[in-house]
Motif scaffolding. Structure first.
Motif, PDB file in Angstrom:
ATOM      1  N   PHE A  34     -16.609 -10.114  -4.556  1.00 60.46           N
ATOM      2  CA  PHE A  34     -16.640  -9.412  -5.841  1.00 60.46           C
ATOM      3  C   PHE A  34     -17.069  -7.954  -5.677  1.00 60.46           C
ATOM      4  N   LYS A  35     -17.697  -7.646  -4.536  1.00 58.78           N
ATOM      5  CA  LYS A  35     -18.106  -6.236  -4.302  1.00 58.78           C
ATOM      6  C   LYS A  35     -17.009  -5.471  -3.556  1.00 58.78           C
ATOM      7  N   MET A  36     -15.940  -6.181  -3.173  1.00 60.68           N
ATOM      8  CA  MET A  36     -14.849  -5.520  -2.435  1.00 60.68           C
ATOM      9  C   MET A  36     -13.665  -5.345  -3.386  1.00 60.68           C
ATOM     10  N   ASP A  37     -12.798  -4.356  -3.068  1.00 60.66           N
ATOM     11  CA  ASP A  37     -11.604  -4.339  -3.921  1.00 60.66           C
ATOM     12  C   ASP A  37     -10.490  -5.163  -3.267  1.00 60.66           C
ATOM     13  N   GLY A  38      -9.498  -5.484  -4.106  1.00 60.37           N
ATOM     14  CA  GLY A  38      -8.460  -6.428  -3.693  1.00 60.37           C
ATOM     15  C   GLY A  38      -7.778  -6.021  -2.394  1.00 60.37           C
ATOM     16  N   SER A  39      -7.465  -4.728  -2.258  1.00 56.25           N
ATOM     17  CA  SER A  39      -6.708  -4.317  -1.070  1.00 56.25           C
ATOM     18  C   SER A  39      -7.561  -4.487   0.193  1.00 56.25           C
ATOM     19  N   ALA A  40      -8.880  -4.298   0.060  1.00 60.52           N
ATOM     20  CA  ALA A  40      -9.751  -4.490   1.234  1.00 60.52           C
ATOM     21  C   ALA A  40      -9.755  -5.967   1.643  1.00 60.52           C
ATOM     22  N   ILE A  41      -9.724  -6.854   0.660  1.00 57.17           N
ATOM     23  CA  ILE A  41      -9.698  -8.295   0.976  1.00 57.17           C
ATOM     24  C   ILE A  41      -8.377  -8.651   1.653  1.00 57.17           C
ATOM     25  N   ILE A  42      -7.276  -8.134   1.109  1.00 52.16           N
ATOM     26  CA  ILE A  42      -5.961  -8.423   1.722  1.00 52.16           C
ATOM     27  C   ILE A  42      -5.945  -7.907   3.166  1.00 52.16           C
ATOM     28  N   ASP A  43      -6.535  -6.740   3.385  1.00 53.86           N
ATOM     29  CA  ASP A  43      -6.582  -6.187   4.759  1.00 53.86           C
ATOM     30  C   ASP A  43      -7.330  -7.124   5.697  1.00 53.86           C
ATOM     31  N   GLU A  44      -8.455  -7.673   5.213  1.00 61.05           N
ATOM     32  CA  GLU A  44      -9.221  -8.605   6.070  1.00 61.05           C
ATOM     33  C   GLU A  44      -8.373  -9.839   6.401  1.00 61.05           C
ATOM     34  N   VAL A  45      -7.647 -10.330   5.403  1.00 57.81           N
ATOM     35  CA  VAL A  45      -6.821 -11.530   5.647  1.00 57.81           C
ATOM     36  C   VAL A  45      -5.695 -11.187   6.635  1.00 57.81           C
ATOM     37  N   LYS A  46      -5.147  -9.977   6.519  1.00 59.19           N
ATOM     38  CA  LYS A  46      -4.113  -9.572   7.497  1.00 59.19           C
ATOM     39  C   LYS A  46      -4.714  -9.493   8.899  1.00 59.19           C
ATOM     40  N   LYS A  47      -5.890  -8.879   8.991  1.00 54.26           N
ATOM     41  CA  LYS A  47      -6.544  -8.737  10.309  1.00 54.26           C
ATOM     42  C   LYS A  47      -6.892 -10.084  10.928  1.00 54.26           C
ATOM     43  N   SER A  48      -7.105 -11.081  10.068  1.00 53.01           N
ATOM     44  CA  SER A  48      -7.594 -12.371  10.565  1.00 53.01           C
ATOM     45  C   SER A  48      -6.549 -13.142  11.378  1.00 53.01           C
ATOM     46  N   ASN A  49      -5.271 -12.743  11.235  1.00 47.59           N
ATOM     47  CA  ASN A  49      -4.179 -13.501  11.890  1.00 47.59           C
ATOM     48  C   ASN A  49      -4.143 -14.961  11.454  1.00 47.59           C
ATOM     49  N   LEU A  50      -4.574 -15.202  10.225  1.00 47.09           N
ATOM     50  CA  LEU A  50      -4.454 -16.566   9.689  1.00 47.09           C
ATOM     51  C   LEU A  50      -2.977 -16.861   9.461  1.00 47.09           C
ATOM     52  N   ARG A  51      -2.508 -17.954  10.065  1.00 57.87           N
ATOM     53  CA  ARG A  51      -1.120 -18.396   9.852  1.00 57.87           C
ATOM     54  C   ARG A  51      -1.163 -19.595   8.923  1.00 57.87           C
ATOM     55  N   ALA A  56       4.800 -24.090   8.208  1.00 57.03           N
ATOM     56  CA  ALA A  56       5.738 -23.039   8.600  1.00 57.03           C
ATOM     57  C   ALA A  56       5.034 -21.900   9.346  1.00 57.03           C
ATOM     58  N   GLY A  57       3.753 -21.735   9.132  1.00 61.97           N
ATOM     59  CA  GLY A  57       2.977 -20.757   9.905  1.00 61.97           C
ATOM     60  C   GLY A  57       3.230 -19.312   9.535  1.00 61.97           C
ATOM     61  N   PHE A  58       3.617 -19.063   8.291  1.00 62.31           N
ATOM     62  CA  PHE A  58       3.839 -17.669   7.876  1.00 62.31           C
ATOM     63  C   PHE A  58       2.480 -16.962   7.783  1.00 62.31           C
ATOM     64  N   PRO A  59       2.395 -15.688   8.258  1.00 57.35           N
ATOM     65  CA  PRO A  59       1.087 -15.002   8.195  1.00 57.35           C
ATOM     66  C   PRO A  59       0.591 -14.857   6.746  1.00 57.35           C
ATOM     67  N   THR A  60      -0.594 -15.375   6.483  1.00 58.23           N
ATOM     68  CA  THR A  60      -1.089 -15.448   5.106  1.00 58.23           C
ATOM     69  C   THR A  60      -1.271 -14.062   4.488  1.00 58.23           C
ATOM     70  N   GLY A  61      -1.834 -13.119   5.251  1.00 58.70           N
ATOM     71  CA  GLY A  61      -2.061 -11.771   4.712  1.00 58.70           C
ATOM     72  C   GLY A  61      -0.742 -11.107   4.308  1.00 58.70           C
ATOM     73  N   VAL A  62       0.286 -11.311   5.115  1.00 53.71           N
ATOM     74  CA  VAL A  62       1.596 -10.714   4.804  1.00 53.71           C
ATOM     75  C   VAL A  62       2.128 -11.326   3.514  1.00 53.71           C
TER      76      VAL A  62
END
Ligand SMILES: Cc1cc2nc3c(=O)[nH]c(=O)nc-3n(C[C@H](O)[C@H](O)[C@H](O)COP(=O)(O)O)c2cc1C
Ligand code: SF4
Length: 433
Positions: A34-51, A56-62
């Motif tokens: 809640f202290k972060m903005d949405g784009s910063a959270i999306i960036d963390e999810v992209k960096k995480s390489n969560l598939r 199907a294993g699509f990258p979650t952040g993408v």
């Protein structure tokens, strides 16, 4: 793995209650988000390489990045909890033993993407999960973690549990969306993708239970930390369901990229006494079958591809020397035929024919030319259907034929199943083709 994440609460008594979940650090990631903005959270999810953990294993952040930034209509989150792939049984653990982690993940996702409504679409048979989730959601409404203006942040987010009717095809993302709209679960042609036209025509994010349950850890410790718990392009701790002829079947947490051998020996306790590994299916029944020479394959999407299969849901079935591979192919063909929604001719008819021809071979009524016929049939199904259920039939059936041709030939030559458990004597079983 020394420290557990996704499964850390599985053995904690009453971790499904808000009180115990919070006492163990629960909802801190939500407060941090809640202290972060949405784009910063999306960036963390992209960096995480969560598939995506649904297969199907699509990258979650993408995938999150495809959701519109300024939608005119309220957007939806759909958590795919329809878990019905044979051999796959990990999401139910997350829902029954740690429901608040999933809910916390949903709230963070809603905050990051500006989503107004969420549905957790649960396989109808999982009544315990449905009840547990509903109780946890009720607790969150009472505490002000769900509903309007959550903790004074301005976020309005309502979350519902939706019980499916128990059809495997409702796990396909657009089949699920149709189901949520109250229609039969018949997949839609894509594009448009759900991020543009999803539930009730509105932009919709579809993610698996384990994918969303991973989000609180990504926020708590950062995307780079999550990525470091895996291998290139495949980040994070992962839940592996191990089953078959092994000593310790169950759900285990281990890093992405761990080898099948390590999972079998260190987690699954090795093959049972008297059992020798003959084959394994790495990630649910829709993957190509592999043999012991692939035991060092890493559980990553790219790694598994090199061995000719896929990581899928990460739930592995180990089979021993007494397993009839024709029978396995036959049972799978039955399953996919039974679960075909019937919209596409190649899937509807192809799965039925494959199933009948395999019935005949297993019953000792096969002909030599049936093997070519089967390969031709599955070639005509794969890639020619609306959804991937057609491929889910074609890929494994072709692989059993190619990896174990001698077993199919032996059935045809002997006129029966050569495995004592399944067939004694020529022509056992009813005539099917
Ligand atoms: C026939 C079929 C059944 C599926 N069943 C499920 C399921 O039960 N749960 C799931 O998460 N994904 C399932 N999927 C994959 C979903 O379509 C979708 O890719 C997934 O839910 C996306 O979430 P993820 O990106 O977090 O993995 C299925 C796909 C097909 C073709
Ligand atoms: S591939 Fe099969 S399950 Fe998928 S839409 Fe076509 S008929 Fe239905």
């Amino acid at each position: 793995m020394e420290e557990l994440f996704l499964s850390r609460n599985f053995k904690v008594p009453n971790a499904h209650t808000l009180r115990v979940y919070e006492a163990n650090g629960g909802y801190q990631a939500m407060k941090k988000a809640f202290k972060m903005d949405g784009s910063a959270i999306i960036d963390e999810v992209k960096k995480s390489n969560l598939r995506g953990r649904g297969g199907a294993g699509f990258p979650t952040g993408v995938k999150w990045g495809f959701m519109p930034k300024d939608s005119d209509v309220p957007m939806y989150l759909t958590v795919n909890a329809d878990e019905g792939e044979p051999g796959t049984f990990k999401d139910r653990y997350c829902m029954e033993l740690d429901p608040h982690r999933l809910i916390e993940g949903c709230i963070i996702t809603a905050w990051a993407l500006g989503i107004r409504y969420g549905y957790i679409y649960v396989r109808g048979e999982l009544q315990n999960a449905i009840r547990t989730l509903q109780r946890a959601i009720n607790e969150c409404y009472e505490k002000g973690y769900l509903g309007e203006n959550i903790l004074g942040t301005g976020l309005d987010f309502d979350l519902y549990v939706h019980s499916s009717a128990g059809a495997y095809i409702c796990g396909e993302e657009t089949g699920m969306i149709e189901g949520l709209e109250g229609k039969p679960g018949q997949p839609r042609l894509k594009p448009p993708f759900p991020a543009i036209v999803g539930v009730f025509g509105a932009p919709t994010l579809v993610n698996n239970v384990e994918s969303i349950s991973s989000i609180p850890f990504i926020i708590e410790r950062g995307g780079e930390w999550f990525a470091s718990m895996g291998v290139e392009k495949n980040g994070g701790p992962k839940l592996y369901g191990l089953s078959g002829h092994i000593n310790k079947p169950g759900v285990y947490e281990a890093p992405s990229g761990i080898t099948v051998r390590e999972l079998l020996e260190e987690y699954g306790g090795g093959m049972r006494e008297g059992s020798e590994l003959k084959a394994f299916i790495p990630g649910g029944s829709s993957c190509a079958v592999l043999t012991p020479d692939a035991l060092d394959a890493p559980m990553s999407f790219e790694g598994m591809r090199e061995y000719g299969s896929t990581m899928g849901t990460g739930c592995i079935t180990f089979m021993d020397q007494n397993t009839c591979m024709v029978r396995i192919a036959q049972r799978l063909a039955h399953f996919y035929h039974h679960e075909s929604c019937g919209q596409c001719t190649p899937c509807r008819e192809g799965s039925g024919w494959a199933s009948k021809v395999l019935d005949a071979i297993e019953a000792g009524r096969g002909r030599k030319e049936d093997l070519e016929l089967l390969l031709d049939m599955v070639d005509n199904v794969q890639g020619n259907t609306i959804c991937a259920l057609g491929d889910a039939l074609a890929i494994p059936v072709r692989s059993y034929l190619q990896v174990f041709p001698e077993e199919f030939e032996a059935h045809i030559e002997k006129g029966c199943c050569p495995y004592p458990k399944w067939g004694k004597g020529k022509g056992k079983g009813k005539k099917v083709a």
